[in-house]
Each structure stands twice: as structure tokens, then as C-alpha cells.
Design a protein around this motif. Structure first.
Motif, PDB file in Angstrom:
ATOM      1  N   ASP A 146       0.831  -1.209   0.000  1.00 16.25           N
ATOM      2  CA  ASP A 146       0.000   0.000   0.000  1.00 16.25           C
ATOM      3  C   ASP A 146       0.862   1.255   0.000  1.00 16.25           C
ATOM      4  OD1 ASP A 146      -2.275  -1.527  -0.014  1.00 16.25           O
ATOM      5  OD2 ASP A 146      -2.588  -1.407   2.150  1.00 16.25           O
ATOM      6  N   ALA A 147       1.961   1.203   0.740  1.00 16.85           N
ATOM      7  CA  ALA A 147       2.843   2.371   0.818  1.00 16.85           C
ATOM      8  C   ALA A 147       3.471   2.671  -0.541  1.00 16.85           C
ATOM      9  CB  ALA A 147       3.923   2.145   1.869  1.00 16.85           C
ATOM     10  N   ILE A 148       3.948   1.635  -1.239  1.00 18.56           N
ATOM     11  CA  ILE A 148       4.601   1.903  -2.526  1.00 18.56           C
ATOM     12  C   ILE A 148       3.580   2.359  -3.560  1.00 18.56           C
ATOM     13  CG2 ILE A 148       6.484   0.302  -2.058  1.00 18.56           C
ATOM     14  CD1 ILE A 148       5.251  -1.647  -4.026  1.00 18.56           C
ATOM     15  N   GLN A 149       2.329   1.868  -3.478  1.00 13.24           N
ATOM     16  CA  GLN A 149       1.290   2.379  -4.375  1.00 13.24           C
ATOM     17  C   GLN A 149       1.120   3.883  -4.192  1.00 13.24           C
ATOM     18  OE1 GLN A 149      -1.929  -1.247  -5.100  1.00 13.24           O
ATOM     19  NE2 GLN A 149      -2.469   0.461  -3.811  1.00 13.24           N
ATOM     20  N   THR A 150       1.013   4.287  -2.933  1.00 11.74           N
ATOM     21  CA  THR A 150       0.805   5.710  -2.634  1.00 11.74           C
ATOM     22  C   THR A 150       1.996   6.543  -3.086  1.00 11.74           C
ATOM     23  OG1 THR A 150      -0.557   5.114  -0.725  1.00 11.74           O
ATOM     24  CG2 THR A 150       0.326   7.352  -0.790  1.00 11.74           C
ATOM     25  N   GLU A 151       3.191   6.046  -2.841  1.00 11.97           N
ATOM     26  CA  GLU A 151       4.387   6.811  -3.189  1.00 11.97           C
ATOM     27  C   GLU A 151       4.592   6.882  -4.700  1.00 11.97           C
ATOM     28  OE1 GLU A 151       7.879   5.763  -0.961  1.00 11.97           O
ATOM     29  OE2 GLU A 151       6.706   5.356   0.839  1.00 11.97           O
ATOM     30  N   ILE A 152       4.328   5.778  -5.404  1.00 15.03           N
ATOM     31  CA  ILE A 152       4.454   5.799  -6.869  1.00 15.03           C
ATOM     32  C   ILE A 152       3.449   6.775  -7.471  1.00 15.03           C
ATOM     33  CG2 ILE A 152       4.148   4.433  -8.975  1.00 15.03           C
ATOM     34  CD1 ILE A 152       5.263   2.032  -7.452  1.00 15.03           C
ATOM     35  N   PHE A 153       2.220   6.767  -6.924  1.00 17.44           N
ATOM     36  CA  PHE A 153       1.203   7.703  -7.414  1.00 17.44           C
ATOM     37  C   PHE A 153       1.660   9.150  -7.220  1.00 17.44           C
ATOM     38  CE2 PHE A 153      -2.489  10.399  -6.581  1.00 17.44           C
ATOM     39  CZ  PHE A 153      -3.244  10.182  -7.719  1.00 17.44           C
ATOM     40  N   ALA A 154       2.161   9.466  -6.029  1.00 23.24           N
ATOM     41  CA  ALA A 154       2.592  10.834  -5.736  1.00 23.24           C
ATOM     42  C   ALA A 154       3.778  11.240  -6.604  1.00 23.24           C
ATOM     43  CB  ALA A 154       2.941  10.961  -4.255  1.00 23.24           C
ATOM     44  N   GLU A 155       4.747  10.329  -6.769  1.00 27.63           N
ATOM     45  CA  GLU A 155       5.934  10.641  -7.562  1.00 27.63           C
ATOM     46  C   GLU A 155       5.587  10.810  -9.039  1.00 27.63           C
ATOM     47  OE1 GLU A 155      10.088  11.274  -8.126  1.00 27.63           O
ATOM     48  OE2 GLU A 155       8.820  11.267  -6.348  1.00 27.63           O
ATOM     49  N   THR A 156       4.692   9.944  -9.555  1.00 27.86           N
ATOM     50  CA  THR A 156       4.280  10.064 -10.958  1.00 27.86           C
ATOM     51  C   THR A 156       3.518  11.366 -11.185  1.00 27.86           C
ATOM     52  OG1 THR A 156       4.092   7.651 -11.072  1.00 27.86           O
ATOM     53  CG2 THR A 156       3.109   8.902 -12.859  1.00 27.86           C
ATOM     54  N   ASN A 157       2.649  11.713 -10.237  1.00 26.80           N
ATOM     55  CA  ASN A 157       1.906  12.969 -10.354  1.00 26.80           C
ATOM     56  C   ASN A 157       2.857  14.165 -10.435  1.00 26.80           C
ATOM     57  OD1 ASN A 157      -0.844  13.208 -10.731  1.00 26.80           O
ATOM     58  ND2 ASN A 157      -1.340  12.700  -8.617  1.00 26.80           N
ATOM     59  N   ARG A 158       3.909  14.102  -9.646  1.00 24.25           N
ATOM     60  CA  ARG A 158       4.890  15.199  -9.674  1.00 24.25           C
ATOM     61  C   ARG A 158       5.542  15.302 -11.051  1.00 24.25           C
ATOM     62  NH1 ARG A 158      10.134  15.991  -9.316  1.00 24.25           N
ATOM     63  NH2 ARG A 158      10.591  13.751  -9.175  1.00 24.25           N
ATOM     64  N   LEU A 159       5.890  14.151 -11.640  1.00 23.67           N
ATOM     65  CA  LEU A 159       6.536  14.155 -12.956  1.00 23.67           C
ATOM     66  C   LEU A 159       5.575  14.585 -14.075  1.00 23.67           C
ATOM     67  CD1 LEU A 159       8.595  10.839 -12.656  1.00 23.67           C
ATOM     68  CD2 LEU A 159       9.469  13.184 -12.507  1.00 23.67           C
ATOM     69  N   LEU A 160       4.279  14.353 -13.877  1.00 21.78           N
ATOM     70  CA  LEU A 160       3.297  14.688 -14.909  1.00 21.78           C
ATOM     71  C   LEU A 160       2.786  16.123 -14.802  1.00 21.78           C
ATOM     72  CD1 LEU A 160       1.100  11.453 -15.020  1.00 21.78           C
ATOM     73  CD2 LEU A 160       2.798  12.193 -16.691  1.00 21.78           C
ATOM     74  N   GLU A 161       3.262  16.843 -13.828  1.00 21.89           N
ATOM     75  CA  GLU A 161       2.805  18.223 -13.669  1.00 21.89           C
ATOM     76  C   GLU A 161       3.140  19.047 -14.919  1.00 21.89           C
ATOM     77  OE1 GLU A 161       3.281  21.928 -10.491  1.00 21.89           O
ATOM     78  OE2 GLU A 161       4.199  19.973 -10.088  1.00 21.89           O
ATOM     79  N   GLY A 162       2.131  19.680 -15.493  1.00 26.13           N
ATOM     80  CA  GLY A 162       2.325  20.487 -16.696  1.00 26.13           C
ATOM     81  C   GLY A 162       2.414  19.688 -17.975  1.00 26.13           C
ATOM     82  N   GLN A 163       2.105  18.360 -17.922  1.00 20.98           N
ATOM     83  CA  GLN A 163       2.185  17.521 -19.118  1.00 20.98           C
ATOM     84  C   GLN A 163       0.815  17.227 -19.730  1.00 20.98           C
ATOM     85  OE1 GLN A 163       5.250  16.717 -20.376  1.00 20.98           O
ATOM     86  NE2 GLN A 163       5.999  17.989 -18.684  1.00 20.98           N
ATOM     87  N   TYR A 164      -0.250  17.812 -19.176  1.00 20.93           N
ATOM     88  CA  TYR A 164      -1.607  17.716 -19.707  1.00 20.93           C
ATOM     89  C   TYR A 164      -2.195  16.301 -19.616  1.00 20.93           C
ATOM     90  CZ  TYR A 164       0.504  21.861 -21.782  1.00 20.93           C
ATOM     91  OH  TYR A 164       1.202  23.033 -21.985  1.00 20.93           O
ATOM     92  N   VAL A 165      -1.703  15.515 -18.653  1.00 20.34           N
ATOM     93  CA  VAL A 165      -2.223  14.165 -18.430  1.00 20.34           C
ATOM     94  C   VAL A 165      -2.675  14.072 -16.973  1.00 20.34           C
ATOM     95  CG1 VAL A 165      -1.741  11.694 -18.456  1.00 20.34           C
ATOM     96  CG2 VAL A 165      -0.694  13.183 -20.173  1.00 20.34           C
ATOM     97  N   GLN A 166      -3.884  13.577 -16.770  1.00 16.35           N
ATOM     98  CA  GLN A 166      -4.427  13.431 -15.415  1.00 16.35           C
ATOM     99  C   GLN A 166      -4.272  11.991 -14.955  1.00 16.35           C
ATOM    100  OE1 GLN A 166      -8.415  15.023 -14.650  1.00 16.35           O
ATOM    101  NE2 GLN A 166      -8.875  13.196 -13.432  1.00 16.35           N
ATOM    102  N   LEU A 167      -3.624  11.808 -13.816  1.00 17.89           N
ATOM    103  CA  LEU A 167      -3.433  10.478 -13.237  1.00 17.89           C
ATOM    104  C   LEU A 167      -4.481  10.263 -12.147  1.00 17.89           C
ATOM    105  CD1 LEU A 167      -1.531   7.960 -13.188  1.00 17.89           C
ATOM    106  CD2 LEU A 167      -0.307   9.095 -11.331  1.00 17.89           C
ATOM    107  N   ASN A 168      -5.269   9.181 -12.266  1.00 16.16           N
ATOM    108  CA  ASN A 168      -6.322   8.905 -11.289  1.00 16.16           C
ATOM    109  C   ASN A 168      -5.915   7.890 -10.221  1.00 16.16           C
ATOM    110  OD1 ASN A 168      -8.006  10.698 -12.550  1.00 16.16           O
ATOM    111  ND2 ASN A 168      -9.229   9.148 -13.593  1.00 16.16           N
ATOM    112  N   GLU A 169      -5.162   6.874 -10.601  1.00 12.84           N
ATOM    113  CA  GLU A 169      -4.808   5.834  -9.628  1.00 12.84           C
ATOM    114  C   GLU A 169      -3.653   4.995 -10.151  1.00 12.84           C
ATOM    115  OE1 GLU A 169      -4.531   4.851  -6.459  1.00 12.84           O
ATOM    116  OE2 GLU A 169      -6.709   5.084  -6.282  1.00 12.84           O
ATOM    117  N   VAL A 170      -2.850   4.489  -9.201  1.00 11.44           N
ATOM    118  CA  VAL A 170      -1.809   3.506  -9.504  1.00 11.44           C
ATOM    119  C   VAL A 170      -2.082   2.296  -8.624  1.00 11.44           C
ATOM    120  CG1 VAL A 170       0.650   2.943  -9.399  1.00 11.44           C
ATOM    121  CG2 VAL A 170      -0.082   5.209 -10.167  1.00 11.44           C
TER     122      VAL A 170
END
Length: 271
Positions: A146-170
Motif C-alpha cells: 500500500d505504501a509503494i502504491q501511494t508513493e508511486i502515485f505521488a511521484e508520478t503525479n509530480r513528474l506529470l505536472e504540466g504535461q496535460y495528463v491526469q493520473l487517477n490511480e496507480v
């Protein structure tokens, strides 16, 4: 055969051209999709207007429309990474995403139709490798999914900032370790579980022994109090009370007053 009037050929040609133009001018966008308009005679990709929604649209025949699916989509990824102690780990993950509707023109202009391969996949792979590198294989396998799911989601969201892609879940579906490491972890977890069960049984035994000790002490104290309270006078009084109650009974008996030990009555003849 009668010759066609001279006016006939130009008219047919005009009709054909009109049909072709109408065909190229009508665009249909299906459910769950949106279109980005491209104007080659103007500024190219339209980014300052909303994307074309579902249904029929009439556009200039020299313009074109690129259709994108704007519903939530799923990307399945098998990612290989190194744990904190350098062992090979593979995770199977599902990523739920969609393009940002209000920025669809910018996405098309800057990333193109292959935005998943150009933006989303590199981001999720980089984030997953970064997160997995923080944990040991045992943590990844047993307690930190559960922890790595949450962290991967947060890290991916950071990388996608300003890339016009919305991440809903990992979602991390599976964590695969080298077979020897997996077997060793399972043995260790089994031994830890056995130790916990043994400790639990010891605690239960100690609690039961303590309960029995307290119960025995309580009974001993009660007996001491009872012994101290049973004087000769009290015993005689209890005996007299019992005699009176028996005398009231309808059963046949003979009561000899004052003939028993310490002058207590003797009861004879109980049918």
C-alpha cells in the motif's frame, strides 16, 4: 443516343465537388471522445478554444480534426527495478489515466497522439524505480505494498505536472522477487508467526495460572472468615432453627429435645 446538353457536365462536376466538400466538412465525434481542430491556413492547432465535443461538427474542408479518447483509460506496466539492497524486483501495475480535456489542444500540439509512450510510461517507470529503491525485498513483499502504491502515485503525479495528463490511480497488482529470496522471506515470516503463536499461548497460560491463584486466595480468605464466625453459640442457634423448620414438615419423625451432642435435638423416624 441523345447527346447530353452542354450545361449537364459542369453541373454534375459542381455537384460532385459539393459532395466531396460536404463530406470533408462534416466530422462526427463518438461517445467518450473529443476532437482537436487543426487549421493549416491559420495558426495550426487550435489551443485557445475548447475541444470539439461528441456529435456532428461542420468545419472548413481544408481543416482537419484529430480525435482523442477522453474517458478514463488503463495502462498495464511490468516494471523492473532494484531494491535498496540491489536485488532485482519486478512489479505488475495498472495505471488509470485520461488526457486533460481543457488542455487537449496543448497536449496534441506538444506531445501528440503518442503521449502515453512519450509522457506517461517514462513517468510511471521512473517513479516506480525510485520508490522501489527505498525498500528491501521483504518490505516490498510483505508489508509495504500500500505504501509503494501511494508513493508511486505521488511521484508520478509530480513528474506529470504540466504535461496535460491526469493520473487517477496507480494499482500494484503483484510484486515478484527472485525465487530464492521469496522462499527465504516466506520461511522467515512463517517462523515469526510460529513465535507469535507460542508467545500468545504462554501469555494465556500465565493469565490462567494467575486467575487460579487469585481464585484460590479468595476461597482461602473466605474460609478463614467463615471459620472465625462459626462460634458454638451460632452453631447451636443454627441447629435450633433447622429443628424448628423440620418440626413444621408433614413427614413422620420423632424429635428428642436436648438429647444430642451439646444438648442439640435428635430427629428420628423420617419416612
Amino acid at each position: 443516343m441523345e447527346k447530353m446538353p452542354k450545361i449537364g457536365l459542369p453541373l454534375i462536376f459542381i455537384i460532385i465537388v459539393v459532395i466531396i466538400l460536404l463530406t470533408k466538412s462534416i466530422t462526427t465525434i463518438g461517445a467518450g471522445s473529443a476532437g482537436v481542430l487543426y487549421k493549416p491556413l491559420a495558426d495550426g492547432v487550435v489551443t485557445d478554444q475548447p475541444a470539439l465535443g461528441e456529435g456532428f461538427h461542420i468545419i472548413a474542408p481544408w481543416n482537419s480534426v484529430t480525435v482523442y479518447e477522453v474517458r478514463q483509460q488503463e495502462l498495464s506496466e511490468k516494471i523492473e527495478a532494484l531494491s535498496s539492497n540491489g536485488l532485482d524486483i519486478r512489479i505488475d501495475a495498472s495505471i488509470w489515466y485520461l488526457p486533460e480535456y481543457e488542455n487537449l489542444g496543448n497536449l496534441h500540439q506538444q506531445k501528440g497522439e503518442m503521449y502515453v509512450q512519450r509522457v506517461l510510461q517514462p513517468a510511471i517507470r521512473s517513479a516506480a524505480r525510485s520508490v522501489i529503491g527505498r525498500y528491501t525485498p521483504e518490505q516490498l513483499y510483505s508489508s509495504k505494498r500500500d505504501a509503494i502504491q501511494t508513493e508511486i502515485f505521488a511521484e508520478t503525479n509530480r513528474l506529470l505536472e504540466g504535461q496535460y495528463v491526469q493520473l487517477n490511480e496507480v494499482l500494484v497488482r503483484d510484486v515478484k522477487l527472485p525465487p530464492t529470496i521469496k522462499a527465504a522471506i516466506e520461511r522467515k515470516l512463517s517462523q515469526e508467526q510460529e513465535a507469535l503463536e507460542y508467545e500468545f499461548r504462554l501469555q494465556k497460560a500465565e493469565q490462567e495460572a494467575e486467575r487460579q491463584r487469585i481464585d484460590a486466595e479468595g476461597k482461602a480468605i473466605a474460609n478463614e472468615i467463615l471459620d472465625a464466625s462459626l462460634t458454638d453459640k451460632i452453631l447451636k442457634e443454627k441447629g435450633i432453627q433447622a429443628t424448628v423448620e423440620l418440626a413444621k414438615s408433614t413427614n413422620s419423625k420423632v424429635i428428642v429435645i436436648g438429647s444430642g451432642q451439646e444438648g442439640m435435638p435428635i430427629i428420628l423416624g423420617n419416612n
